[in-house]
Design a protein around this motif. Sequence first.
Motif, PDB file in Angstrom:
ATOM      1  N   ILE A 235       1.881   2.689  12.899  1.00 14.22           N
ATOM      2  CA  ILE A 235       1.420   2.549  11.516  1.00 14.22           C
ATOM      3  C   ILE A 235       0.987   3.903  10.967  1.00 14.22           C
ATOM      4  N   LEU A 236       0.258   4.670  11.769  1.00 18.80           N
ATOM      5  CA  LEU A 236      -0.167   6.003  11.330  1.00 18.80           C
ATOM      6  C   LEU A 236       1.033   6.910  11.082  1.00 18.80           C
ATOM      7  N   ASP A 237       2.046   6.803  11.917  1.00 21.83           N
ATOM      8  CA  ASP A 237       3.267   7.607  11.720  1.00 21.83           C
ATOM      9  C   ASP A 237       3.877   7.334  10.347  1.00 21.83           C
ATOM     10  N   LYS A 238       3.965   6.054   9.987  1.00 24.76           N
ATOM     11  CA  LYS A 238       4.567   5.697   8.695  1.00 24.76           C
ATOM     12  C   LYS A 238       3.763   6.271   7.534  1.00 24.76           C
ATOM     13  N   LEU A 239       2.447   6.172   7.611  1.00 19.36           N
ATOM     14  CA  LEU A 239       1.616   6.691   6.531  1.00 19.36           C
ATOM     15  C   LEU A 239       1.641   8.218   6.494  1.00 19.36           C
ATOM     16  N   ALA A 240       1.778   8.835   7.653  1.00 18.08           N
ATOM     17  CA  ALA A 240       1.804  10.299   7.712  1.00 18.08           C
ATOM     18  C   ALA A 240       3.019  10.878   6.997  1.00 18.08           C
TER      19      ALA A 240
ATOM     20  N   PHE B 159       0.829  -1.202   0.000  1.00 21.21           N
ATOM     21  CA  PHE B 159       0.000   0.000   0.000  1.00 21.21           C
ATOM     22  C   PHE B 159       0.866   1.255   0.000  1.00 21.21           C
ATOM     23  N   GLN B 160       1.926   1.250   0.784  1.00 24.73           N
ATOM     24  CA  GLN B 160       2.819   2.404   0.787  1.00 24.73           C
ATOM     25  C   GLN B 160       3.479   2.585  -0.577  1.00 24.73           C
ATOM     26  N   SER B 161       3.829   1.487  -1.220  1.00 21.81           N
ATOM     27  CA  SER B 161       4.419   1.577  -2.562  1.00 21.81           C
ATOM     28  C   SER B 161       3.411   2.137  -3.556  1.00 21.81           C
ATOM     29  N   LEU B 162       2.159   1.751  -3.409  1.00 23.57           N
ATOM     30  CA  LEU B 162       1.113   2.253  -4.295  1.00 23.57           C
ATOM     31  C   LEU B 162       0.915   3.749  -4.116  1.00 23.57           C
ATOM     32  N   ILE B 163       0.887   4.210  -2.854  1.00 19.91           N
ATOM     33  CA  ILE B 163       0.752   5.648  -2.607  1.00 19.91           C
ATOM     34  C   ILE B 163       1.921   6.405  -3.224  1.00 19.91           C
TER      35      ILE B 163
ATOM     36  N   TYR C  50       3.758   5.489  -5.703  1.00 20.15           N
ATOM     37  CA  TYR C  50       3.629   5.439  -7.161  1.00 20.15           C
ATOM     38  C   TYR C  50       2.648   6.501  -7.650  1.00 20.15           C
ATOM     39  N   LEU C  51       1.488   6.590  -7.020  1.00 16.36           N
ATOM     40  CA  LEU C  51       0.481   7.557  -7.454  1.00 16.36           C
ATOM     41  C   LEU C  51       1.010   8.982  -7.329  1.00 16.36           C
ATOM     42  N   ILE C  52       1.655   9.283  -6.206  1.00 18.45           N
ATOM     43  CA  ILE C  52       2.210  10.623  -6.023  1.00 18.45           C
ATOM     44  C   ILE C  52       3.300  10.898  -7.057  1.00 18.45           C
ATOM     45  N   GLY C  53       4.176   9.921  -7.248  1.00 20.80           N
ATOM     46  CA  GLY C  53       5.275  10.089  -8.196  1.00 20.80           C
ATOM     47  C   GLY C  53       4.823  10.287  -9.624  1.00 20.80           C
ATOM     48  N   LYS C  54       3.688   9.715  -9.980  1.00 17.14           N
ATOM     49  CA  LYS C  54       3.164   9.837 -11.339  1.00 17.14           C
ATOM     50  C   LYS C  54       2.240  11.044 -11.525  1.00 17.14           C
ATOM     51  N   GLY C  55       2.098  11.842 -10.457  1.00 17.65           N
ATOM     52  CA  GLY C  55       1.314  13.068 -10.591  1.00 17.65           C
ATOM     53  C   GLY C  55      -0.180  12.893 -10.425  1.00 17.65           C
ATOM     54  N   ALA C  56      -0.609  11.789  -9.845  1.00 14.63           N
ATOM     55  CA  ALA C  56      -2.035  11.623  -9.578  1.00 14.63           C
ATOM     56  C   ALA C  56      -2.475  12.632  -8.521  1.00 14.63           C
ATOM     57  N   PRO C  57      -3.626  13.272  -8.680  1.00 11.53           N
ATOM     58  CA  PRO C  57      -4.095  14.236  -7.671  1.00 11.53           C
ATOM     59  C   PRO C  57      -4.679  13.528  -6.441  1.00 11.53           C
ATOM     60  N   LEU C  58      -3.833  12.746  -5.801  1.00 12.54           N
ATOM     61  CA  LEU C  58      -4.221  12.023  -4.592  1.00 12.54           C
ATOM     62  C   LEU C  58      -4.141  12.986  -3.416  1.00 12.54           C
ATOM     63  N   GLU C  59      -5.245  13.103  -2.664  1.00 15.38           N
ATOM     64  CA  GLU C  59      -5.319  14.130  -1.616  1.00 15.38           C
ATOM     65  C   GLU C  59      -5.627  13.578  -0.225  1.00 15.38           C
ATOM     66  N   GLY C  60      -5.741  12.264  -0.100  1.00 20.80           N
ATOM     67  CA  GLY C  60      -6.016  11.687   1.203  1.00 20.80           C
ATOM     68  C   GLY C  60      -5.928  10.175   1.160  1.00 20.80           C
ATOM     69  N   VAL C  61      -5.714   9.579   2.338  1.00 20.04           N
ATOM     70  CA  VAL C  61      -5.558   8.131   2.466  1.00 20.04           C
ATOM     71  C   VAL C  61      -6.617   7.615   3.428  1.00 20.04           C
ATOM     72  N   GLY C  62      -7.466   6.697   2.935  1.00 20.26           N
ATOM     73  CA  GLY C  62      -8.514   6.102   3.749  1.00 20.26           C
ATOM     74  C   GLY C  62      -8.091   4.743   4.283  1.00 20.26           C
ATOM     75  N   LEU C  63      -8.413   4.487   5.545  1.00 23.12           N
ATOM     76  CA  LEU C  63      -8.016   3.252   6.227  1.00 23.12           C
ATOM     77  C   LEU C  63      -9.276   2.604   6.803  1.00 23.12           C
ATOM     78  N   GLU C  64      -9.641   1.422   6.275  1.00 25.03           N
ATOM     79  CA  GLU C  64     -10.958   0.863   6.560  1.00 25.03           C
ATOM     80  C   GLU C  64     -11.170   0.471   8.016  1.00 25.03           C
ATOM     81  N   SER C  65     -10.320  -0.375   8.578  1.00 21.92           N
ATOM     82  CA  SER C  65     -10.350  -0.665  10.022  1.00 21.92           C
ATOM     83  C   SER C  65     -11.502  -1.561  10.468  1.00 21.92           C
ATOM     84  N   HIS C  66     -11.679  -2.716   9.819  1.00 17.77           N
ATOM     85  CA  HIS C  66     -12.628  -3.729  10.266  1.00 17.77           C
ATOM     86  C   HIS C  66     -11.885  -4.735  11.142  1.00 17.77           C
ATOM     87  N   PHE C  67     -12.151  -4.699  12.448  1.00 24.72           N
ATOM     88  CA  PHE C  67     -11.432  -5.533  13.410  1.00 24.72           C
ATOM     89  C   PHE C  67     -12.290  -6.691  13.902  1.00 24.72           C
TER      90      PHE C  67
END
Length: 614
Positions: free
Chosen positions: A478-483, A442-446, A448-465
Amino acid sequence: MIMRVIPNRSVRILTIVGVVLLALNPLVVERASFGSSSNNGFSLLSGADVSHFAFLATMNHRSIGEASVFAVTDQPFSVARRVRTLGAVEQPWAVQLIEKTAKPLRKGDVCLLSFWARRAPGLGEKGAGKVAVYLQKASPNYNKMIDVVVRLDEQWRRFDVPFVADETYPTAAAELGIGFGFGPQVVDVADVNVTNFRQGVAIDSLPRTPFTYPGMEQQAQWRRQANERIERIRKSELVVEVLDKVGNPVPDAQVSLAQTSHFFPFGTAVEASRLLAQDETSRRYQQELVRLFNRATPENELKWMAVSGAWGPFDRNAVIRCLEWLKNRGISIRGHNLVWPRRDSLPPPVLNLLGRPELLQRMIDKHINEMGALTTPYVTEWDVLNEPVGNPLLVEALGEEAMVNWFKTARGALPKSCRLMVNQDGILTSGGPSDTKRQQEFQSLIAYLIGKGAPLEGVGLESHFGYDVTPPEDLLTILDKLADFGLPLEVTEFTLNVTDEKFQAAYTRDFLTACFSHPAVSGIVLWGFWQGNMFEPNAALYRTDWTLKPNGQVVRDLLLRQWRTETSGKTDASGQLTIRGFRGDYNLTAAKDGKRAGVVTSLTTDSTVKLVLE
């Protein structure tokens, strides 16, 4: 539950499958008696002996597990099953024992799941073992009625989990699974059973193993630190200056400040049809929705399968009326979702074009533009891409660059004020680790999207426990890494699907506290709140009869009391009173000697408000 530890004198290996095992000398845990909890019950399985359960452990035509059967003495059972997981497997079901039910199960039946387990001792392995035990539909989509994950040491322990069946299954239509796919480990299980009492006993009369997690203790240091961060990052300072009508400061004026809404989004998934209905249940649904939440996600109404008519006729006007209902009540709206590249979430016409990439891309672009036209006046953020990790169907057909194009198409179809997000499951719900394969992908995907200029503006985390919750300190890691990506993070689909309501309430408190305390988290959305309209009914805050569950009391206490400011005080000699409050909207009043003044104000940053008494 009372437990007594006694030494076990011998365990004799009965059979070996592809692995050499050593003689063992573990400890055994013996349960105290629980009275008449077994009265009138019958087993859903053909027997509790796990030696006849089917063993499945193949992935990509490669064996990823081994199983053996051995005899046991000085225990309530005489046979156990040993399962070795090979390699870095991260899906519990990838290595599993499975057994179909031998009796029917009816919705509302009170049942008891029980099993014994331990990490195999004497093999020189480090750390705790882990096993998942679940009762699920025996065919796609394998809906789980109960899903328990427990951590194990080298001591035999019995686990008891009572539950109420939420579906009806004929004989063999459900199955009990035991999952071992948590990375390399060797685990022993025995005496696995599901006892059905129909509706002849109260669920609270059955034995229950208490579940805990690191950081649950009341005086946990992480919680104190989190509350200190909340005080620092979620509040602003308000200076109230009270003057008379000629501009002189008024000392000793009585000032009252009452918060009416939050700036921070606390939300829930909603069933849109409930918002338009006028029956008593729907009116209560609407009342509690408005009382607790300021953000909502239509659970299914904006998905491609719904708007395409694949699930039945699409009522465009009804959906617009629902969106208007939410907007008119000051509830911001999340759009979920534009592209969900999972086979069963794509309409048949889309699947028919998998071999024709140009037409497929054109159809996806058309859908995104149509949803933009439908929702532009209402939706403030969209999950442009939902669960891309683990669902490569469209990327395999179109290439990775297609994901970038979907975001660019969405940017053109939606107003710039609408946040564009990627939403993913399995990131916060790792059970603790912050470097799983799924998280890395998932971090690699984010990136990639940023590097390719996708207008990505937020990251959603589902959280079904389920029971295998991620300890709060690990959540923060985990939140620190994504931040580090510099994008807002949002919890988009929080559920805690367990039957232990005390455990559920405790973790709900800690999960919400940890997330609210993290500066990168910009919103928290629960995936429903009423048991009558829930993807996972056990996760509800309110029961079907609208009685409040302990986790619901936690949510109400946090949102309506602990994280809401209502205070009063008197101005000093300079006519001022300084108040620190949670960001949001307020009713502010001042009074002295029969003269009053009041204003509705918003507190979003440190600010000053002047009140003139007349």
